[in-house]
Design a protein around this motif. Structure first.
Motif, mmCIF file in Angstrom:
data_model
loop_
_atom_site.group_PDB
_atom_site.id
_atom_site.type_symbol
_atom_site.label_atom_id
_atom_site.label_comp_id
_atom_site.label_asym_id
_atom_site.label_seq_id
_atom_site.Cartn_x
_atom_site.Cartn_y
_atom_site.Cartn_z
ATOM 1 N N LYS A 272 0.848 -1.197 0.000
ATOM 2 C CA LYS A 272 0.000 0.000 0.000
ATOM 3 C C LYS A 272 0.883 1.247 0.000
ATOM 4 N N PRO A 273 1.473 1.574 -1.160
ATOM 5 C CA PRO A 273 2.346 2.752 -1.207
ATOM 6 C C PRO A 273 1.591 4.036 -0.845
ATOM 7 N N SER A 274 2.224 4.862 -0.033
ATOM 8 C CA SER A 274 1.654 6.161 0.309
ATOM 9 C C SER A 274 2.670 7.238 -0.044
ATOM 10 N N PHE A 275 2.201 8.298 -0.678
ATOM 11 C CA PHE A 275 3.093 9.358 -1.148
ATOM 12 C C PHE A 275 2.572 10.710 -0.681
ATOM 13 N N TRP A 276 3.474 11.619 -0.403
ATOM 14 C CA TRP A 276 3.072 13.016 -0.242
ATOM 15 C C TRP A 276 3.107 13.658 -1.631
ATOM 16 N N GLU A 277 2.267 14.632 -1.838
ATOM 17 C CA GLU A 277 2.115 15.231 -3.168
ATOM 18 C C GLU A 277 2.799 16.593 -3.244
ATOM 19 N N ASN A 278 3.455 16.852 -4.357
ATOM 20 C CA ASN A 278 4.138 18.123 -4.574
ATOM 21 C C ASN A 278 3.114 19.210 -4.903
ATOM 22 N N ILE A 279 3.142 20.320 -4.149
ATOM 23 C CA ILE A 279 2.168 21.405 -4.363
ATOM 24 C C ILE A 279 2.828 22.674 -4.913
ATOM 25 N N SER A 280 4.072 22.548 -5.383
ATOM 26 C CA SER A 280 4.798 23.763 -5.786
ATOM 27 C C SER A 280 4.230 24.405 -7.040
ATOM 28 N N PHE A 281 3.385 23.684 -7.801
ATOM 29 C CA PHE A 281 2.775 24.265 -8.998
ATOM 30 C C PHE A 281 1.407 24.887 -8.695
ATOM 31 N N ASP A 282 0.976 24.787 -7.450
ATOM 32 C CA ASP A 282 -0.336 25.317 -7.054
ATOM 33 C C ASP A 282 -0.188 26.784 -6.657
ATOM 34 N N ASP A 283 -0.701 27.680 -7.479
ATOM 35 C CA ASP A 283 -0.561 29.117 -7.221
ATOM 36 C C ASP A 283 -1.284 29.566 -5.956
ATOM 37 N N SER A 284 -2.237 28.773 -5.492
ATOM 38 C CA SER A 284 -2.988 29.158 -4.291
ATOM 39 C C SER A 284 -2.362 28.615 -3.013
ATOM 40 N N ALA A 285 -1.268 27.850 -3.140
ATOM 41 C CA ALA A 285 -0.651 27.218 -1.968
ATOM 42 C C ALA A 285 0.021 28.260 -1.083
ATOM 43 N N ASP A 286 0.086 27.951 0.189
ATOM 44 C CA ASP A 286 0.783 28.802 1.148
ATOM 45 C C ASP A 286 2.277 28.614 0.942
ATOM 46 N N ILE A 287 2.947 29.622 0.386
ATOM 47 C CA ILE A 287 4.351 29.464 0.005
ATOM 48 C C ILE A 287 5.294 29.464 1.203
ATOM 49 N N GLU A 288 4.752 29.688 2.391
ATOM 50 C CA GLU A 288 5.595 29.625 3.587
ATOM 51 C C GLU A 288 5.321 28.363 4.404
ATOM 52 N N SER A 289 4.441 27.495 3.919
ATOM 53 C CA SER A 289 4.165 26.244 4.624
ATOM 54 C C SER A 289 5.295 25.260 4.381
ATOM 55 N N ASN A 290 5.470 24.337 5.302
ATOM 56 C CA ASN A 290 6.549 23.359 5.163
ATOM 57 C C ASN A 290 6.319 22.445 3.965
ATOM 58 N N LEU A 291 5.059 22.104 3.673
ATOM 59 C CA LEU A 291 4.786 21.245 2.522
ATOM 60 C C LEU A 291 5.196 21.930 1.229
ATOM 61 N N TYR A 292 4.965 23.254 1.143
ATOM 62 C CA TYR A 292 5.386 23.971 -0.059
ATOM 63 C C TYR A 292 6.913 23.962 -0.167
ATOM 64 N N ILE A 293 7.593 24.213 0.942
ATOM 65 C CA ILE A 293 9.059 24.237 0.920
ATOM 66 C C ILE A 293 9.607 22.852 0.589
ATOM 67 N N LYS A 294 8.991 21.826 1.123
ATOM 68 C CA LYS A 294 9.381 20.450 0.809
ATOM 69 C C LYS A 294 9.175 20.160 -0.682
ATOM 70 N N SER A 295 8.077 20.660 -1.217
ATOM 71 C CA SER A 295 7.809 20.498 -2.652
ATOM 72 C C SER A 295 8.838 21.260 -3.475
#
Length: 799
Positions: free
Chosen positions: A582-605
């Motif tokens: 059951k592979p689980s992945f986090w998703e890259n959100i760096s192409f999402d213009d509405s994303a919070d660019i200071e969130s850790n998920l954005y920085i990870k992306s």
């Protein structure tokens, strides 16, 4: 010309010329900002370089024309730049055609390049890219006789920079010959180039070709070593000193040295401390660090401030300590890339010691005016977003804010107290992410020492909740390293790695292994300074995980790691693609213009785009990821990779031995592993290679498509679908190249305990009868093992 690949190999060059380059325009998105810088760095419609080229004369750049050596097929002047700069380089070569003809060719480059054939511009790439490499087809309309090719390269230098181009002929190679301008003066250089490439080595003896074109010399370490220098002109061979690790053979023409380095890998062996306790090792490591930069005369050192901190903790101040601290402050003021490392050390220092008044005032201004995140005012080339850098910036901001709670930090407009509160939230996000997914830069035995330093600042200077969470993550890091330790060195697939991959005991994290277990090879790292006054206590009980059998598999980042460790061998890898249930992945959100660019998920992306993905899939563009290892000892390892460049020591990421240009398919089942490479047509390196250091084994043999190695009671066998061709570059008797764009390997490990003898092991491997279908990209063996490669693409890997 390289007959195998069709690349033009010989050039005259002028440059590189580097000048400061920064734009007034700022951007809160660093990727977008650097893309903008690349879009404007190249001046359009510049004329062709003058064709009046003489070796030694200056070009329009104000730099002399020189023979480019060594010629691998690329002009590769890759470099690391701590601040943004413009790079300019001119190059010239030529082709002699037997008749009037047209030839299809390809220009490969990461840079902006203009190419002229004679006085006609035939190709123009107007904007550089970070990755992947660009491919542009060109048509060479050649006249009978000599045809001049002139090249102008322009690029943005920011951090690791790929100043690379190459021209590959696709047809009619038998009807053209390479040639250089200023042929009369170029001839001696070509002759020396050819002579140096003919050097061979067996054991501790170097064999020289006959008729050296000039005086030639043998020395060690580097060509400036006059102490051990011997004139070997006219000699057919020479014995190298047994304690040396780098032999250097060079000749000099027109005051220009051409140097062939030969790494004496058989002389590079792990060192051990005899009967030392953990406390004695700890003291010895700290004493060793304290001696760096303690000389009466100032010698600039990259981590000079760290060595000062070591001395001060030991009560041993040196005369140049203030100069080392001042150097670090100047690097922070310039906002050089990695200056956050020095800031972390400075803030740690200021928790325990008072700076002299003048330095204290300068430090305050530097700390207040520093740029703690890419959304703050200013522009520079700092990397904020890798896993280690992100936490480093966060904890620096937290500590700086606490140091000056009522002061205004002008780049954010916040008070110190507000700076700390914002940083605390980011630190909590970072900790939570690692707790959920594991480290993204997993098992990176060089980079994770940096992460350790940042985590120790969290441990020591944050409140109890964050401190205890950070302790658990340092424990996790050390436990993972211990599990992947074999005979005292870390043998692990890694998300980011450098050339130390060929000798695992030389990796930075060897210092941590040595601290955990005194019986392991010696290691040290400047980051150990952070342990000197830390409340963190090393979990010495993890040393028990280093020895004995261990079988495990687990997720870290988006990767799935497998490990098979037995007494006499170890096999470990990341799966590509994942085959867990059951592979689980986090998703890259760096192409999402509405994303919070200071969130850790954005920085990870953000980080995934620059520093490579841990979602391993065949066909995806690679970076520094190391995919698999087989080991029979702590200095005896085997692996394959698809190089990112043509020759050893080019300085790129991915490099020759570390990382992959294109990711393979990989599946491990116990002590057997299969690998399929499908390079495709959009990467210039049409070979993979196997690292197999003959001098490190007790015995090596080849039988058909199988290559066998034995050391002590361990065995390793490599099968390849295509011919494994021995190749010598900087390393001798360590490399087998496999030419083509599709090939497969099988690695089988075993031991005397399992197979009674090497002969029985060889017989078993032959019964596996591996088969590879090149067209369907399917690998199989008689024991039921199968692997198929289905090409994938990951848009995050295009920058």
């Amino acid at each position: 010309m390289d007959e195998m690949s069709g690349f033009i190999t010989h050039y005259l060059i002028s440059g590189p010329l580097l000048t400061d380059f920064i734009a007034d325009k700022a951007d809160k998105n660093q990727i977008r900002y650097e893309q903008y810088l690349r879009s404007i760095v190249a001046e359009r419609n510049k004329p062709a370089p003058s064709d009046n080229i003489k070796i030694g004369d200056k070009s329009e750049l104000g730099l002399p024309w020189e023979y480019y050596y060594p010629g691998s097929g690329f002009v590769n002047i890759s470099q690391f730049s701590v601040t943004p700069k413009k790079v300019e380089l001119l190059a010239a070569t030529g082709l002699v055609a037997q008749e009037d003809m047209e030839i299809r060719a390809i220009l490969w480059t990461y840079t902006a390049v203009d190419v002229w054939l004679g006085d006609q511009k035939i190709c123009s790439v107007t904007e550089p890219v970070y990755k992947p490499i660009k491919k542009k087809e060109i048509k060479l309309v050649l006249k009978e006789g000599y045809n001049a090719l002139l090249i102008r390269m322009q690029n943005l230098a920011v951090r690791d920079t790929r100043n690379i181009f190459g021209i590959q002929l696709l047809e009619h190679r038998e009807k053209v010959a390479p040639a250089l301008p200023d042929a009369e003066h170029a001839e001696p250089f070509l002759a020396l180039d050819h002579w140096l490439s003919g050097i061979e080595m067996k054991g501790n003896r170097i064999y020289f070709p006959a008729d050296a074109p000039c005086k030639v010399y043998l020395t060690y370490d580097d060509a400036s070593n006059d102490k051990d220098c011997v004139d070997v002109s006219g000699m057919s061979c020479a014995d190298v000193k047994r304690d040396m690790v780098m032999a250097v053979v060079y000749g000099e023409i027109q005051h220009k040295k051409m140097i062939r380095k030969i790494e004496l890998l058989h002389n590079k062996k792990p060192a051990y401390r005899q009967s030392a306790s953990s406390d004695e090792i700890r003291r010895a490591m700290f004493e060793e660090l304290s001696l760096m930069g303690a000389e009466p005369a100032f010698q600039p050192l990259r981590f000079g401030l760290f060595y000062v901190l070591a001395r001060w903790h030991l009560g041993k101040k040196a005369v140049q300590d203030e100069a080392h601290i001042n150097q670090a402050l100047e690097q922070m003021e310039r906002r050089e890339d990695c200056s956050d490392f020095f800031l972390a050390g400075l803030l740690r220092m200021m928790q325990s010691f008072s700076l002299p008044a003048a330095l204290s005032a300068k430090a305050e201004q530097t700390i207040l005016n520093y740029r703690y995140w890419m959304t703050e005012d200013g522009s520079d080339g700092m990397c904020f977003w890798s896993e280690n850098h992100a936490l480093m910036f966060y904890i620096c901001a937290f500590m700086a804010g606490n140091q000056y709670p009522d002061k205004i930090f002008p780049r954010s407009g916040r008070t110190g107290l507000q700076v700390s509160e914002v940083a605390k939230d980011r630190i909590r996000q970072w900790l939570a992410d690692i707790e959920e997914y594991g480290f993204e830069e997993f098992l990176s035995a060089d980079y994770m020492c940096v992460t350790l330093g940042a985590l120790l600042n969290v441990v020591d200077y944050m409140e109890e909740e964050e401190s205890e969470r950070a302790v658990r993550l340092v424990d996790l890091m050390l436990k993972s390293f211990a599990c992947h330790t074999f005979r005292g060195s870390i043998i692990a697939p890694q998300a980011r790695i450098y050339r130390s991959v060929i000798l695992p005991f030389t990796q930075s994290a060897q210092a941590l292994i040595h601290l955990l277990n005194p019986e392991t090879p010696v290691g040290n790292s400047e980051w150990m300074v952070f342990l000197m006054n830390s409340k963190y206590r090393m979990p010495h009980h993890y040393a028990s995980l280093m020895n004995g059998p261990l079988e495990m598999e687990y997720q870290t980042g988006n990767a799935w790691v497998k490990l098979e460790k037995q007494q006499d061998y170890m096999l470990t890898s990341v799966q590509s693609p994942r085959y867990d249930e059951k592979p689980s992945f986090w998703e890259n959100i760096s192409f999402d213009d509405s994303a919070d660019i200071e969130s850790n998920l954005y920085i990870k992306s953000f980080n995934e785009r620059f520093h490579g993905t841990s979602r391993f899939e065949p066909g995806v563009q690679g970076y520094q990821q190391h995919m698999w290892y087989a080991a029979l000892d702590n200095d005896t390892v085997v692996f394959s990779n698809h190089p990112g460049e043509m020759a050893d020591d080019g300085g790129m990421r991915p490099g020759y031995w570390y990382g992959n240009g294109i990711m393979p398919a990989i599946k491990q089942q116990g002590n057997l592993l299969g690998v399929i490479y499908d390079i495709g047509e959009d990467h210039p390196i049409a070979f993979t290679h196997l690292f197999f250091p003959a001098s490190k084994f007790d015995s090596v043999s080849k039988d058909g498509q199988w290559l066998f190695g034995q050391k002590d009671g361990g065995y390793v066998a490599i099968w390849c679908s295509d011919a494994m061709v021995p190749h010598n570059d900087r390393l001798i008797d360590c490399e087998y190249r496999v030419y083509g764009t599709r090939m497969a390997y099988i690695c089988q490990c075993g031991s005397k305990e399992e197979f009674e003898s090497l002969g029985h092991f060889r017989d078993y491997c032959q019964t596996l009868s591996p088969a590879f279908d090149h067209s369907k990209l399917k690998l199989s063996a008689s024991n039921g093992y199968t692997l198929a490669s289905i090409r994938s693409e990951n848009k995050t890997q295009y920058v």
